[in-house]
Motif scaffolding. Structure first.
Motif, short mmCIF file in Angstrom:
data_model
loop_
_atom_site.label_atom_id
_atom_site.label_comp_id
_atom_site.label_asym_id
_atom_site.label_seq_id
_atom_site.Cartn_x
_atom_site.Cartn_y
_atom_site.Cartn_z
N LYS A 70 34.76 14.32 27.65
CA LYS A 70 34.71 12.87 27.48
C LYS A 70 35.98 12.23 28.04
N VAL A 71 35.80 11.18 28.85
CA VAL A 71 36.94 10.51 29.48
C VAL A 71 37.18 9.16 28.79
N VAL A 119 43.31 17.40 24.03
CA VAL A 119 43.33 16.86 25.40
C VAL A 119 43.19 17.99 26.42
N LYS A 120 42.30 17.78 27.38
CA LYS A 120 42.14 18.75 28.47
C LYS A 120 42.91 18.32 29.71
N ASN A 121 42.93 17.03 29.99
CA ASN A 121 43.59 16.56 31.21
C ASN A 121 44.01 15.10 31.05
N VAL A 122 45.12 14.74 31.70
CA VAL A 122 45.60 13.35 31.74
C VAL A 122 45.78 12.95 33.20
N SER A 123 45.15 11.86 33.59
CA SER A 123 45.28 11.34 34.96
C SER A 123 46.02 10.00 34.90
N VAL A 145 51.45 17.09 28.33
CA VAL A 145 50.22 17.02 27.55
C VAL A 145 49.03 17.46 28.40
N SER A 146 49.01 17.02 29.66
CA SER A 146 47.91 17.36 30.56
C SER A 146 47.82 18.87 30.80
N VAL A 205 42.30 9.89 29.84
CA VAL A 205 42.38 11.14 29.08
C VAL A 205 41.01 11.80 29.06
N THR A 206 40.94 13.07 29.44
CA THR A 206 39.71 13.86 29.34
C THR A 206 39.89 14.87 28.22
#
Length: 398
Positions: A372-373, A340-344, A307-308, A366-367
């Motif tokens: 927005k985070v 979703v742009k990024n997952v940390s 997903v990230s 999630v960004t």
């Protein structure tokens, strides 16, 4: 003589009987022929309103690019319909799009012909003599945090830049909105006179992730009988706080604990029962499911990584969750994981497991594509599908 008269009457009756009273959209030829048949049975005024109704439906009632495609889409829309039904449909489309037109009002759009005959008539209200188009833009609807819309008003002007005077026209007017060269939206209306109210472009109709540097470009075109006038404005500022922000991905309400086999018996953590000792003949046990080779935590970790990186196809293939629907729904850029742009990932822990099902908790940030985070604590339910762990439920915890 009597025989000739009888034949003539029969021919007229046959000709009348062959006339269609409904639209036949089998082909462009049958579409035009059936519409002509329907119009020929109407009075002159009603013929004009019928043509106006068809124009309203072709211009505003269908989604297609180009006259040929619009005509095909119109045919599909009105196939089998009769005149009263078409007039009612046009009324609904006009009302929905804020167009000042009604099937019961006097003729107001000039000479409309949906089949493309745009030659100027002796008295054609759409043959407006103008030199160019001007546009004024005004921020509007300030909610205390800045404007939430922009009013865009086009005017046809003469050589000196003064608005030209005309009434009773039906000039197709189109607004196109762009950002960084990408088209964001299109709107249409009819310019009946040069007091046209224009377009009210709400910023909430524009996706924030598509607007670059909080600026948009607009192009307005006005189509007269002889010419189409165009005018653009570049670099209009928009209020970023008023732009449309995608909703968080839709989640289901099914928890892992709702899967009966996800609960582990503390006295029997393996989930495998030992048959009691008995003197009865042994009974062959049913075949057990193939044991998954991988750790269910690995499945969740790979899912979040995919997903990230927006490898959404691989993420979707790791799931078997009916609440996520089709891949198109799962990957939707506004309501699905496509936003979703990024997952940390912060932490992944196994909650419960047996041969058939498992529960995994994950904590991650999630960004989205607007920057927005959001911090999430999620319980993933997994089930054994032919020896592979598949995500079967997804619940965001408080």
């Amino acid at each position: 003589m009597k025989k000739f008269s009888l034949l003539l009457i029969c021919s007229l009756l046959l000709f009348t009987a062959c006339k269609k009273d409904h639209v036949d959209a089998t082909s462009t030829k049958t579409l035009q022929s059936s519409i002509n048949d329907m119009a020929s049975s109407l009075s002159t005024i009603k013929q004009i309103k019928f043509n106006e109704a068809l124009y309203i439906l072709k211009t505003f009632g269908v989604e297609a690019e180009g006259d040929v495609n619009e005509l095909k889409a119109l045919g599909q829309l009105i196939n089998g319909k009769k005149v009263p039904e078409i007039l009612t449909m046009a009324d609904e489309v006009a009302q929905k799009n804020g167009i000042e037109w009604a099937s019961t009002a006097p003729p107001s759009l000039g000479e409309m012909n949906i089949f493309g005959d745009e030659k100027a008539k002796e008295s054609d209200p759409n043959d407006v003599k103008a030199n160019s188009l001007s546009i004024t833009t005004t921020p509007s609807a300030d909610d205390g945090n800045g404007a939430t819309a922009i009013q865009i008003i086009p005017r046809l002007v003469d050589n000196a830049g003064n608005p030209v005077s005309f009434t009773g026209a039906g000039l197709e007017t189109t607004l196109e909105v762009f950002s960084n060269g990408v088209k964001l939206s299109t709107a249409k209306n009819l310019m009946i006179d040069n007091n046209f109210k224009g377009f009210n472009l709400r910023f909430s109709s524009l996706l924030a992730s598509k607007v670059v540097d909080n600026k948009i470009d607009i192009t307005v075109s006005v189509k007269t009988t002889a010419k189409t006038f165009k005018m653009s404005k570049i670099g209009l500022e928009v209020n970023p706080s008023a732009l449309k922000v995608p909703a968080p991905p839709k989640i289901d309400s099914v928890t892992a604990s709702q899967e009966p086999s996800a609960v582990v018996d503390p006295n029997n953590p393996t989930g495998v029962s030992t048959p009691p000792t008995t003197t009865e003949p042994a009974v062959t046990a049913p075949a057990t499911p193939k044991q998954p080779a991988a750790d269910p935590k690995n499945t969740v970790s790979k899912f979040l990584n995919n997903v990230s990186s927006q490898n959404l196809k691989a993420a979707f293939e790791a799931s078997n969750n009916p609440n996520w629907g089709s891949y198109e729904s799962f990957s939707n850029p506004t309501s699905g994981f496509g936003s979703v742009k990024n997952v940390s990932v912060k932490n992944i822990t196994a909650n419960a497991a047996n041969a058939n099902s498992s529960s995994v908790n994950a904590t991650y940030d999630v960004t989205d594509k607007n920057g927005k985070v959001t911090s999430l604590k999620v319980t993933f339910g997994l089930k054994n599908v032919n020896g592979d762990w598949k995500i079967s439920s997804y619940k965001i915890n408080p």
